[in-house]
Design a protein around this motif. Structure first.
Motif, PDB file in Angstrom:
ATOM      1  N   HIS A 129       0.872  -1.176   0.000  1.00 26.96           N
ATOM      2  CA  HIS A 129       0.000   0.000   0.000  1.00 26.96           C
ATOM      3  C   HIS A 129       0.905   1.220   0.000  1.00 26.96           C
ATOM      4  O   HIS A 129       2.134   1.084   0.051  1.00 26.96           O
ATOM      5  CB  HIS A 129      -0.949  -0.023   1.203  1.00 26.96           C
ATOM      6  CG  HIS A 129      -0.263   0.020   2.539  1.00 26.96           C
ATOM      7  ND1 HIS A 129       0.609  -0.958   2.972  1.00 26.96           N
ATOM      8  CD2 HIS A 129      -0.296   0.933   3.545  1.00 26.96           C
ATOM      9  CE1 HIS A 129       1.062  -0.654   4.177  1.00 26.96           C
ATOM     10  NE2 HIS A 129       0.535   0.499   4.536  1.00 26.96           N
ATOM     11  N   ASP A 133       5.923   4.506   5.048  1.00 26.15           N
ATOM     12  CA  ASP A 133       6.942   3.539   5.486  1.00 26.15           C
ATOM     13  C   ASP A 133       7.142   2.406   4.479  1.00 26.15           C
ATOM     14  O   ASP A 133       8.043   1.581   4.642  1.00 26.15           O
ATOM     15  CB  ASP A 133       6.611   2.970   6.890  1.00 26.15           C
ATOM     16  CG  ASP A 133       5.208   2.402   7.006  1.00 26.15           C
ATOM     17  OD1 ASP A 133       4.271   2.964   6.403  1.00 26.15           O
ATOM     18  OD2 ASP A 133       5.029   1.390   7.718  1.00 26.15           O
ATOM     19  N   HIS A 134       6.323   2.391   3.418  1.00 26.48           N
ATOM     20  CA  HIS A 134       6.444   1.337   2.400  1.00 26.48           C
ATOM     21  C   HIS A 134       6.917   1.888   1.055  1.00 26.48           C
ATOM     22  O   HIS A 134       7.252   1.118   0.151  1.00 26.48           O
ATOM     23  CB  HIS A 134       5.104   0.613   2.238  1.00 26.48           C
ATOM     24  CG  HIS A 134       4.665  -0.043   3.507  1.00 26.48           C
ATOM     25  ND1 HIS A 134       4.822  -1.392   3.748  1.00 26.48           N
ATOM     26  CD2 HIS A 134       4.122   0.483   4.637  1.00 26.48           C
ATOM     27  CE1 HIS A 134       4.390  -1.672   4.966  1.00 26.48           C
ATOM     28  NE2 HIS A 134       3.956  -0.545   5.525  1.00 26.48           N
ATOM     29  N   ASP A 224       0.287  -4.705   5.573  1.00 25.65           N
ATOM     30  CA  ASP A 224      -0.193  -4.192   6.865  1.00 25.65           C
ATOM     31  C   ASP A 224      -1.608  -4.673   7.170  1.00 25.65           C
ATOM     32  O   ASP A 224      -2.356  -4.024   7.897  1.00 25.65           O
ATOM     33  CB  ASP A 224      -0.130  -2.659   6.909  1.00 25.65           C
ATOM     34  CG  ASP A 224       1.298  -2.156   7.131  1.00 25.65           C
ATOM     35  OD1 ASP A 224       2.230  -2.994   7.106  1.00 25.65           O
ATOM     36  OD2 ASP A 224       1.481  -0.950   7.326  1.00 25.65           O
ATOM     37  N   HIS A 268       5.956  -6.086   9.868  1.00 29.38           N
ATOM     38  CA  HIS A 268       6.238  -5.141  10.952  1.00 29.38           C
ATOM     39  C   HIS A 268       6.498  -5.845  12.293  1.00 29.38           C
ATOM     40  O   HIS A 268       6.835  -5.177  13.272  1.00 29.38           O
ATOM     41  CB  HIS A 268       5.058  -4.173  11.140  1.00 29.38           C
ATOM     42  CG  HIS A 268       5.019  -3.033  10.160  1.00 29.38           C
ATOM     43  ND1 HIS A 268       6.108  -2.238   9.890  1.00 29.38           N
ATOM     44  CD2 HIS A 268       4.011  -2.543   9.386  1.00 29.38           C
ATOM     45  CE1 HIS A 268       5.783  -1.304   9.004  1.00 29.38           C
ATOM     46  NE2 HIS A 268       4.516  -1.476   8.673  1.00 29.38           N
TER      47      HIS A 268
END
Ligand SMILES: [Zn+2]
Length: 284
Positions: A129, A133-134, A224, A268
């Motif tokens: 997505h 942070d990605h 996530d 994560h």
């Protein structure tokens, strides 16, 4: 009568496999591998944002994993982590008014180099997505084919909506011409060994990845969908998710895991990450 029974028996399998997972049947012999890349550390100062059952007394420490999938027909990068520039700041940075702390012990490029790869060697870029942070290094992969869900792409380049969703459009703005829009599940190499799984709820076009490793067995990269194994056990829904979509995605991915006997890898989850062998090791 006979004809109608025949019709019913022909129709039943369609109903039984409405999720379409039966199409993901590789013969388990495709020479595909996964390498785990260290794409940063995240400290969340308000863990209850991700799981309403936990207290905010202790911050949540998270890994930030990216994954390199090598297949005889091409190389796929799953997520790009925090921006490599952060590696020059050993103390890390405060993000969103101190709600998060980001740090990056090693760069994505260093890890690719250790595998004798550069960004131009990546054939497919797939982001679970578009949260920041990605997507930190996404701009470097403009020569790859970027596989993105229609519902994520629909909002990706709208400055206002993307910002509201927590996307940083500047991190993927170079990829406009690399876009290859998909809708729903998508077999990347056509042989059932690597399949993008539509799992919206965290964002409009959030996705997971099913990979059928020939020796290790099938796995699902969660993206996530879950932020930790605890959150999976508790079916915790982050406060910013769409709850109904998220519940449906939980159910759908859990069904896939059961049907395929697959393991789930939660990128994560810091405890899981500590146990992983990192690139250049290849899980096969
Ligand atoms: Zn994330």
């Amino acid at each position: 009568m006979k004809n109608s029974m025949l019709l019913m028996s022909l129709m039943l399998p369609v109903v039984a496999f409405a999720d379409g997972f039966e199409r993901f049947s590789s013969d388990g012999k495709v020479d595909v591998s996964i390498s785990v890349l260290d794409c940063g550390r995240i400290e969340a100062r308000k863990p209850s944002m991700f799981n309403p059952n936990v207290s905010d007394e202790q911050p949540m420490q998270s890994a930030n994993s990216c994954y390199l999938i090598q297949h005889p027909k091409g190389t796929l990068l799953w997520d790009t982590g925090l921006n490599d520039g952060l590696n020059a700041m050993p103390e890390g940075i405060e993000v969103m008014g101190g709600a998060f702390h980001f740090s990056l012990p090693t760069t994505l490029n260093q890890q690719l180099q250790a595998m004798k790869l550069t960004p131009s060697d990546i054939d497919y870029l797939v982001l679970s997505h578009l949260h920041a942070d990605h997507t930190g290094n996404a701009n470097q992969f403009s020569s790859a084919k970027w596989l993105i869900q229609k519902n994520e792409h629909h909002v990706a380049f709208d400055p206002e909506i993307s910002a509201k969703l927590g996307f940083d459009l500047t991190q993927y703005q170079n990829l406009k011409d690399s876009v290859h829009v998909i809708e729903g599940d998508h077999q990347v190499f056509g042989d059932g060994s690597v399949v993008i799984i539509s799992a919206p709820g965290h964002t409009p076009g959030h996705q997971a990845l099913y990979v059928d490793l020939p020796h290790y067995g099938p796995i699902v990269l969660s993206g996530d969908l879950y932020h930790s194994h605890l959150n999976r056990e508790q079916k915790a829904i982050p406060v910013f998710n769409q709850p109904e979509q998220t519940k449906a995605s939980f159910a759908r991915v859990e069904k896939l895991l059961t049907e395929k006997g697959a393991e789930i890898w939660i990128g994560h989850d810091i405890d899981e990450f500590k146990q992983r062998k990192l690139a250049p090791y290849r899980y096969q």
